[in-house]
Design a protein around this motif. Structure first.
Motif, PDB file in Angstrom:
ATOM      1  N   PHE A 176       0.811  -1.207   0.000  1.00 55.67           N
ATOM      2  CA  PHE A 176       0.000   0.000   0.000  1.00 55.67           C
ATOM      3  C   PHE A 176       0.850   1.265   0.000  1.00 55.67           C
ATOM      4  N   GLN A 177       2.155   1.058  -0.221  1.00 59.27           N
ATOM      5  CA  GLN A 177       3.071   2.169  -0.456  1.00 59.27           C
ATOM      6  C   GLN A 177       3.557   2.153  -1.898  1.00 59.27           C
ATOM      7  N   ASN A 178       2.884   1.378  -2.744  1.00 61.71           N
ATOM      8  CA  ASN A 178       3.228   1.271  -4.162  1.00 61.71           C
ATOM      9  C   ASN A 178       2.168   2.021  -4.971  1.00 61.71           C
ATOM     10  N   ILE A 179       2.592   3.004  -5.747  1.00 62.32           N
ATOM     11  CA  ILE A 179       1.624   3.856  -6.453  1.00 62.32           C
ATOM     12  C   ILE A 179       0.787   3.059  -7.450  1.00 62.32           C
ATOM     13  N   TRP A 180       1.398   2.050  -8.094  1.00 58.37           N
ATOM     14  CA  TRP A 180       0.662   1.299  -9.114  1.00 58.37           C
ATOM     15  C   TRP A 180      -0.362   0.366  -8.484  1.00 58.37           C
ATOM     16  N   VAL A 181      -0.049  -0.152  -7.322  1.00 61.26           N
ATOM     17  CA  VAL A 181      -1.039  -0.945  -6.583  1.00 61.26           C
ATOM     18  C   VAL A 181      -2.220  -0.058  -6.189  1.00 61.26           C
ATOM     19  N   LEU A 182      -1.929   1.140  -5.718  1.00 65.93           N
ATOM     20  CA  LEU A 182      -2.990   2.054  -5.308  1.00 65.93           C
ATOM     21  C   LEU A 182      -3.851   2.501  -6.493  1.00 65.93           C
ATOM     22  N   TYR A 183      -3.200   2.811  -7.617  1.00 64.18           N
ATOM     23  CA  TYR A 183      -3.971   3.172  -8.816  1.00 64.18           C
ATOM     24  C   TYR A 183      -4.876   2.017  -9.250  1.00 64.18           C
ATOM     25  N   SER A 184      -4.349   0.805  -9.192  1.00 69.44           N
ATOM     26  CA  SER A 184      -5.137  -0.365  -9.587  1.00 69.44           C
ATOM     27  C   SER A 184      -6.330  -0.551  -8.659  1.00 69.44           C
ATOM     28  N   ILE A 185      -6.102  -0.371  -7.363  1.00 68.93           N
ATOM     29  CA  ILE A 185      -7.195  -0.498  -6.389  1.00 68.93           C
ATOM     30  C   ILE A 185      -8.277   0.534  -6.673  1.00 68.93           C
ATOM     31  N   ILE A 186      -7.875   1.768  -6.958  1.00 68.27           N
ATOM     32  CA  ILE A 186      -8.844   2.832  -7.252  1.00 68.27           C
ATOM     33  C   ILE A 186      -9.702   2.461  -8.449  1.00 68.27           C
ATOM     34  N   LEU A 187      -9.061   1.990  -9.532  1.00 71.39           N
ATOM     35  CA  LEU A 187      -9.807   1.627 -10.745  1.00 71.39           C
ATOM     36  C   LEU A 187     -10.764   0.467 -10.489  1.00 71.39           C
ATOM     37  N   VAL A 188     -10.298  -0.548  -9.766  1.00 69.25           N
ATOM     38  CA  VAL A 188     -11.143  -1.716  -9.485  1.00 69.25           C
ATOM     39  C   VAL A 188     -12.337  -1.329  -8.620  1.00 69.25           C
ATOM     40  N   LEU A 189     -12.104  -0.524  -7.592  1.00 67.25           N
ATOM     41  CA  LEU A 189     -13.202  -0.123  -6.708  1.00 67.25           C
ATOM     42  C   LEU A 189     -14.226   0.727  -7.449  1.00 67.25           C
ATOM     43  N   CYS A 190     -13.760   1.644  -8.284  1.00 70.31           N
ATOM     44  CA  CYS A 190     -14.684   2.484  -9.055  1.00 70.31           C
ATOM     45  C   CYS A 190     -15.535   1.624  -9.983  1.00 70.31           C
ATOM     46  N   TYR A 191     -14.903   0.653 -10.619  1.00 70.47           N
ATOM     47  CA  TYR A 191     -15.653  -0.235 -11.510  1.00 70.47           C
ATOM     48  C   TYR A 191     -16.679  -1.059 -10.738  1.00 70.47           C
ATOM     49  N   LEU A 192     -16.254  -1.660  -9.623  1.00 64.46           N
ATOM     50  CA  LEU A 192     -17.142  -2.535  -8.870  1.00 64.46           C
ATOM     51  C   LEU A 192     -18.366  -1.800  -8.325  1.00 64.46           C
ATOM     52  N   MET A 193     -18.209  -0.529  -8.004  1.00 65.79           N
ATOM     53  CA  MET A 193     -19.350   0.220  -7.460  1.00 65.79           C
ATOM     54  C   MET A 193     -20.471   0.419  -8.478  1.00 65.79           C
ATOM     55  N   VAL A 194     -20.130   0.542  -9.746  1.00 64.62           N
ATOM     56  CA  VAL A 194     -21.150   0.850 -10.762  1.00 64.62           C
ATOM     57  C   VAL A 194     -21.392  -0.310 -11.719  1.00 64.62           C
ATOM     58  N   ALA A 195     -20.691  -1.428 -11.519  1.00 63.74           N
ATOM     59  CA  ALA A 195     -20.836  -2.572 -12.420  1.00 63.74           C
ATOM     60  C   ALA A 195     -22.212  -3.217 -12.263  1.00 63.74           C
ATOM     61  N   GLU A 196     -22.708  -3.766 -13.356  1.00 63.47           N
ATOM     62  CA  GLU A 196     -23.999  -4.472 -13.336  1.00 63.47           C
ATOM     63  C   GLU A 196     -23.777  -5.912 -12.868  1.00 63.47           C
ATOM     64  N   ILE A 197     -23.293  -6.039 -11.637  1.00 62.84           N
ATOM     65  CA  ILE A 197     -23.008  -7.342 -11.050  1.00 62.84           C
ATOM     66  C   ILE A 197     -23.871  -7.527  -9.811  1.00 62.84           C
ATOM     67  N   PRO A 198     -24.729  -8.553  -9.752  1.00 58.05           N
ATOM     68  CA  PRO A 198     -25.519  -8.802  -8.537  1.00 58.05           C
ATOM     69  C   PRO A 198     -24.602  -9.139  -7.362  1.00 58.05           C
ATOM     70  N   MET A 199     -24.773  -8.443  -6.254  1.00 59.31           N
ATOM     71  CA  MET A 199     -23.941  -8.645  -5.074  1.00 59.31           C
ATOM     72  C   MET A 199     -24.810  -9.020  -3.882  1.00 59.31           C
ATOM     73  N   LEU A 200     -24.243  -9.820  -2.999  1.00 58.43           N
ATOM     74  CA  LEU A 200     -24.964 -10.262  -1.812  1.00 58.43           C
ATOM     75  C   LEU A 200     -25.292  -9.102  -0.896  1.00 58.43           C
ATOM     76  N   SER A 201     -26.436  -9.187  -0.268  1.00 53.41           N
ATOM     77  CA  SER A 201     -26.799  -8.277   0.802  1.00 53.41           C
ATOM     78  C   SER A 201     -26.888  -9.084   2.091  1.00 53.41           C
ATOM     79  N   LEU A 202     -26.602  -8.459   3.225  1.00 51.59           N
ATOM     80  CA  LEU A 202     -26.710  -9.154   4.508  1.00 51.59           C
ATOM     81  C   LEU A 202     -28.135  -9.163   5.041  1.00 51.59           C
ATOM     82  N   LYS A 203     -29.067  -8.581   4.281  1.00 52.18           N
ATOM     83  CA  LYS A 203     -30.467  -8.626   4.689  1.00 52.18           C
ATOM     84  C   LYS A 203     -30.979 -10.060   4.589  1.00 52.18           C
TER      85      LYS A 203
END
Length: 256
Positions: A176-203
């Motif tokens: 987490f002190q590697n800039i490319w790891v951090l950039y990759s994490i940012i891109l993956v998280l942004c994609y996962l938030m808006v992706a049309e992928i059904p995700m589990l709910s704890l309800k």
């Protein structure tokens, strides 16, 4: 009685705003990990920021539950909840990633040539979080499960990163002190938030084991992994959550 859920939601927002102050007031210092010199952030303010995100997630879980129990659900409560989540699980993670990127660039030989443009990608997280929350409010398919990773999961994940850097469980801090790891994490998280992928709910809508075994497995793995992996348990649980949702997608709700 009608305002009790809204007060709980505002407690979420209060925690998020206070977490921002903690991140802003976290000075940096030099530390040695396995013979390598790193610039990291002072533990106490970041610890409190992470703790506040966890507390906010608890408030976020209970405001809807209390509203249903009191039968006082309202459009205003739904909008207020999203506004609070943008701050707590969007802006706060964005600022944490900004600080981590800045700290990572301190390790580079051309640190004095680093532009704000290099750090700005961290702010994509609050932007995508806001988009996801606006979409959630309009998407009737997400009444029982999620489409895309929910913002509280992203907020809790990112809140664990500075603590992994500070306490370095299993020598994972340098990642987490590697800039490319951090950039990759940012891109993956942004994609996962808006992706049309059904995700589990704890309800829990049904009481049968067959309908809830993936939720139960996730909870059991979380309980077991925390004492073993410590702060690294959070990324582990997040990855398991995504994998379970991909391998065993929850039943899709009716199309909007």
């Amino acid at each position: 009685m009608r305002q009790i859920p809204n007060i709980i939601t505002l407690c979420n927002l209060f925690c998020g705003a206070l977490a921002i102050i903690c991140v802003l007031h976290a000075p940096e210092f030099r530390a040695d990990f396995n013979g390598a010199d790193y610039t990291v952030t002072t533990p106490e303010p970041v610890y409190w920021a992470a703790a506040l995100v966890v507390l906010a997630a608890i408030f976020d879980f209970f405001d809807g539950m209390v509203a249903r129990l009191l039968k006082v659900q309202s459009p205003m409560g739904k909008e207020l909840d999203s506004l609070a989540d943008v701050v707590t699980f969007g802006v706060v993670p964005g600022m944490m990633l900004y600080r981590l990127l800045r700290s990572a660039y301190f390790q580079e030989p051309d640190v004095f040539d680093v532009s704000i443009v290099n750090l700005a990608p961290a702010l994509l997280v609050p932007c995508f979080a806001a988009y996801r929350l606006a979409k959630f409010n309009l998407d009737t398919r997400q009444s029982e499960n999620f489409i895309g990773v929910p913002t509280p999961a992203v907020g809790l994940l990112v809140a664990s990163f500075p603590l992994i850097v500070l306490y370095n469980p299993y020598h994972l801090g340098h990642w987490f002190q590697n800039i490319w790891v951090l950039y990759s994490i940012i891109l993956v998280l942004c994609y996962l938030m808006v992706a049309e992928i059904p995700m589990l709910s704890l309800k829990v809508k049904e009481k049968s084991l067959k309908a809830n075994w993936t939720r139960l497995l996730l909870v059991v793995l979380a309980i077991v992994s925390i004492p073993v992996l410590k702060f690294a348990a959070v990324p582990f649980i997040f990855i398991v959550y995504v994998i379970l949702s991909l391998l065993f997608p929850p039943m899709k709700a009716k199309q909007a």
